[in-house]
Design an enzyme around this catalytic site. Structure first.
Site, short mmCIF file in Angstrom:
data_model
loop_
_atom_site.label_atom_id
_atom_site.label_comp_id
_atom_site.label_asym_id
_atom_site.label_seq_id
_atom_site.Cartn_x
_atom_site.Cartn_y
_atom_site.Cartn_z
N ALA A 65 -18.52 105.03 74.94
CA ALA A 65 -18.62 105.44 76.42
C ALA A 65 -17.13 105.93 77.08
O ALA A 65 -16.87 106.64 75.91
CB ALA A 65 -17.53 104.01 77.20
N GLY A 105 -21.72 102.47 73.40
CA GLY A 105 -22.17 102.41 74.45
C GLY A 105 -23.55 103.01 74.02
O GLY A 105 -24.37 103.47 74.95
N GLU A 108 -25.82 101.33 72.67
CA GLU A 108 -26.62 100.56 73.54
C GLU A 108 -27.33 100.43 74.21
O GLU A 108 -28.58 100.42 74.89
CB GLU A 108 -25.37 99.60 74.27
CG GLU A 108 -24.51 98.82 73.37
CD GLU A 108 -23.50 97.88 74.33
OE1 GLU A 108 -23.27 96.81 73.85
OE2 GLU A 108 -22.68 98.78 74.58
N GLU A 128 -16.09 99.26 68.82
CA GLU A 128 -15.67 98.84 69.56
C GLU A 128 -14.34 97.90 69.81
O GLU A 128 -13.82 98.15 69.78
CB GLU A 128 -16.12 98.39 70.75
CG GLU A 128 -17.44 99.03 72.04
CD GLU A 128 -18.50 98.89 71.09
OE1 GLU A 128 -19.70 99.57 72.53
OE2 GLU A 128 -18.64 99.37 69.70
#
Length: 694
Positions: A65, A105, A108, A128
């Site tokens: 992210a 992310g 993901e 994370e």
């Protein structure tokens, strides 16, 4: 080629549509990237292509992210969930092509492709937890469906970056492709999906590996128990575990996703993640030195000399050997030299971090000598790590000045002596710097780099970059007694000793600081290190509690007793002997012991640290408040989920810290005199993080 936006293109290779991201440096999932992905997949799906490949230009796949957006006002853009939904529901096979890292992310997103291919050097993970968070875009629900519950627990709570080969074994990567030929390999795999009519694998609909864990709560109980010590104090590991439990126990994917979202928002709004995200940037900011350009030329360091083969000198030498830099250690006598080299060899042989041949190579890079003249004539850097006495250090630096070649960096490992005074005995003070390693030097991450009055810019920059090369986290500090870390530590130690003479027991102080998040309290630490460090039997006359304990041969864990009593396994328990000694001291002082609250213990140990930090900043001995926090997190066990003493001061509120310091100053004297910089900051209504000198 279709340019979707400034960071995304859509191209065709035969029947395969290729969505390419190019958003340097790491293709982070910014709003622009999300928009590009969403529109790119929308157009690819609407085209007559038969398969779609997602690939990234630059050095890496999507590395996570864009955490600079966390907490910032959102602007209209596609959400990550929109992108994932578009990919997973595609009527055409989607293949994620991974190089570099697919983290957070990024992974993901890849988990929403129907298939994943990777080059062998790639790494994948959900890190994370290191930011006090959990994967908030379905990662907690999809990963266990792919790799299994036990593997997902380990990966998510450690944040480990899994090598591609291991990932393939776990089912996280469907095919490894040749290094340097990722695009060709991904296109070939996509064409194979079409030719073989491979199913469109939606991980969210695959519960096989979850079913293997249903009805087995012991999987989670055992994992929690096994890792209790490592997870102590942190919120994020437990939240990650709960999400995987939800994946196993929820009736549907969406039900588990709702748990993930709820727990993610709880972490995101909490103080721990705020502290860990603050620290993430603080560590990177510490490398930026105002007034010294990043491209300042550095001096080549191809050979290092170390003076002293003791625990510190040996540990320092290992850091350089670990990265292939030869080291020569000088001692005055053969016996301590042989002992030091043997300890280094033993440390390497007990370590499991390298293959046997690599271990042998590292050992061979460290040699010994009894002559500085012979050993140091051609070194590029020499680090002195001898006893903390100014006369000894000045004598050594006088000799080094005559022996070492022009341009060699002369460094001292002193933990607090005046480096300007040490440099004054040389004809090249510009080449003198402090490199304060922390013990054990081959393990501890912190390196305090101490700039003296005349230290040259290229010496500073060489030291900063060398620190990174040897795996250290560096903070540049100035010359003052104790530098930054030990100077602030002295505040906590003083108050801990005073509290004990007012009625708190050592185990009370230790418990409060342990519960705050430190690995151990000051008295337990003293017992571990040995109470007789610096104690001289012949000069001892029972003036302090430590003197009395040492005179009774209660010298810490090694003698079975110190502040605490210890059993045969070195388990500590409060000591009635120590309690009586303390009470006798209090009576002798004419005072009555009083009940001291946990709150007072914490405030008196921690707030003076914040106050001293403000003095250090005001004197220009640290560049920024966050540098002080980097020192304390890496060198002194400050819990990263509390950010560091200066961040913690902001969390409490600078005004509240100042008010309490004033209260203590009035009641207990000048040890609590508020820093002028703290008073000024509060008067201006600013945060500690906003402090600017001058």
């Amino acid at each position: 080629m279709t340019e979707i936006n400034s960071v995304t293109t859509l191209t065709r290779e035969g029947d395969v549509a290729i969505v390419t991201l190019n958003s340097p440096p790491v293709n982070a999932l910014s709003a622009n990237v999300r928009d590009g992905l969403h529109e790119g997949f929308k157009q690819a799906i609407a085209s007559d292509a038969k398969a779609i490949v997602l690939i990234c230009d630059g050095r890496t796949f999507i590395a996570g992210a864009d955490i600079t957006e966390f907490g910032a006002p959102g602007k209209p853009s596609a959400s990550l969930f929109d992108v994932q939904g578009m990919m997973e529901s595609s009527s055409k096979p989607v293949v994620a092509a991974i190089h570099g890292t697919a983290l957070g992310g990024g992974l993901e997103v890849a988990l929403c492709a129907h298939y994943r291919v990777a080059v062998p050097s790639a790494r994948l993970g959900l890190p994370e937890v290191a930011l006090g968070l959990l994967p908030g875009a379905g990662g907690t629900q999809r990963l266990p469906r792919v790799v299994g519950v036990e593997n997902a627990l380990e990966m998510m709570t450690s944040g480990r970056h899994v090598p591609a080969k291991e990932a393939a074994g776990l089912g996280l990567v469907d095919e490894l492709v040749e290094e340097g030929k990722l695009k060709e390999g991904a296109i070939a795999f996509a064409n194979k999906c079409v030719a073989e009519n491979k199913p469109l694998v939606k991980i969210s609909e695959n519960n096989t590996k979850l079913e293997a864990a249903r009805g087995k709560p012991e999987i989670f109980a055992d994992f929690r128990k096994k890792n209790a010590r490592k997870f102590r104090g942190f919120d994020a590991p437990e939240a990650n575990i709960k999400c995987i439990e939800a994946a196993v126990n929820s009736a549907t994917f969406d039900e588990g996703l709702a748990v993930e979202r709820q727990l993610f928002m709880g972490l995101m709004s909490g103080s721990q993640s705020a502290a860990q995200r603050y620290y993430f940037f603080a560590e990177r900011q510490a490398n930026k030195i105002p007034g010294i350009a990043d491209d300042t030329p550095v001096r080549p360091i191809k050979k290092v000399g170390v003076i002293g083969a003791g625990t510190m000198g040996g540990g320092i030498a290992m850091n350089f050997a670990n990265v292939g830099i030869p080291v020569v250690i000088v001692e005055r006598e053969q016996a301590p030299l042989d002992k030091g080299l043997a300890v280094i060899k033993g440390n390497y042989e007990r370590s499991r971090t390298a293959k046997p041949e690599e271990t042998a190579k590292r050992i061979s890079l460290i040699t010994g000598s009894l002559s500085m003249e012979e050993a140091f004539a051609d070194v590029d850097l020499v680090i002195e790590a001898v006893f903390e006495r100014m006369d000894i250090k000045k004598d050594i630096f006088t000799k080094l000045d005559a022996i070492c070649k022009p341009g060699a960096i002369l460094a001292t490992n002193t933990s607090g002596l005046n480096i300007d005074e040490i440099a004054s005995v040389t004809k090249r003070p510009q080449d003198v710097i402090g490199l304060h390693f922390f013990s054990p030097a081959n393990v501890m991450k912190l390196l305090e780099i101490v700039r003296a009055d005349h230290t040259a810019d290229d010496v500073i920059m060489t030291s900063m970059k060398l620190a990174k090369q040897i795996g250290k986290i560096a903070a540049l500090v100035g010359v003052c007694p104790g530098f930054v870390g030990n100077r602030i530590l002295a505040q906590r130690q003083r108050e801990a000793q005073k509290l004990v003479l007012e009625g708190a027991m050592p185990w009370d102080v230790d418990r409060v600081l342990y519960d705050f998040g430190f690995p151990m309290g000051p008295f337990a630490m003293s017992d571990l290190a040995g109470l007789d460090i610096g104690w001289v039997k012949e000069k001892s006359n029972g003036e302090t509690i430590r003197d009395v304990l040492c005179e009774m041969d209660r010298r810490g864990q090694k003698t079975g007793a110190g502040y605490y009593d210890y059993d045969e396994n070195r388990n500590a328990k409060p000591s009635p002997v120590t309690e009586k000694i303390i009470n006798d001291f209090i009576v002798k002082s004419g005072r009555n012991p009083r009940k001291i609250s946990d709150e007072e213990i914490l405030e008196r140990c921690i707030y003076p640290m914040v106050n001293e930090g403000m003095k250090i900043l005001d004197e220009g001995k640290a560049i920024r408040p966050s540098d002080i926090d980097v020192v304390w997190v890496n060198g002194y066990g400050w819990p990263v989920y509390r950010g560091g003493p200066m961040h913690f001061g902001d969390l409490i509120g600078a005004d509240k810290v100042l008010a309490k310091m004033k209260e203590f100053h009035g009641a207990m004297g000048d040890d609590f005199k508020p820093a002028a910089a703290l008073e000024k900051l509060v008067a201006e209504g600013k945060k500690i993080s906003e402090y600017k000198r001058g």
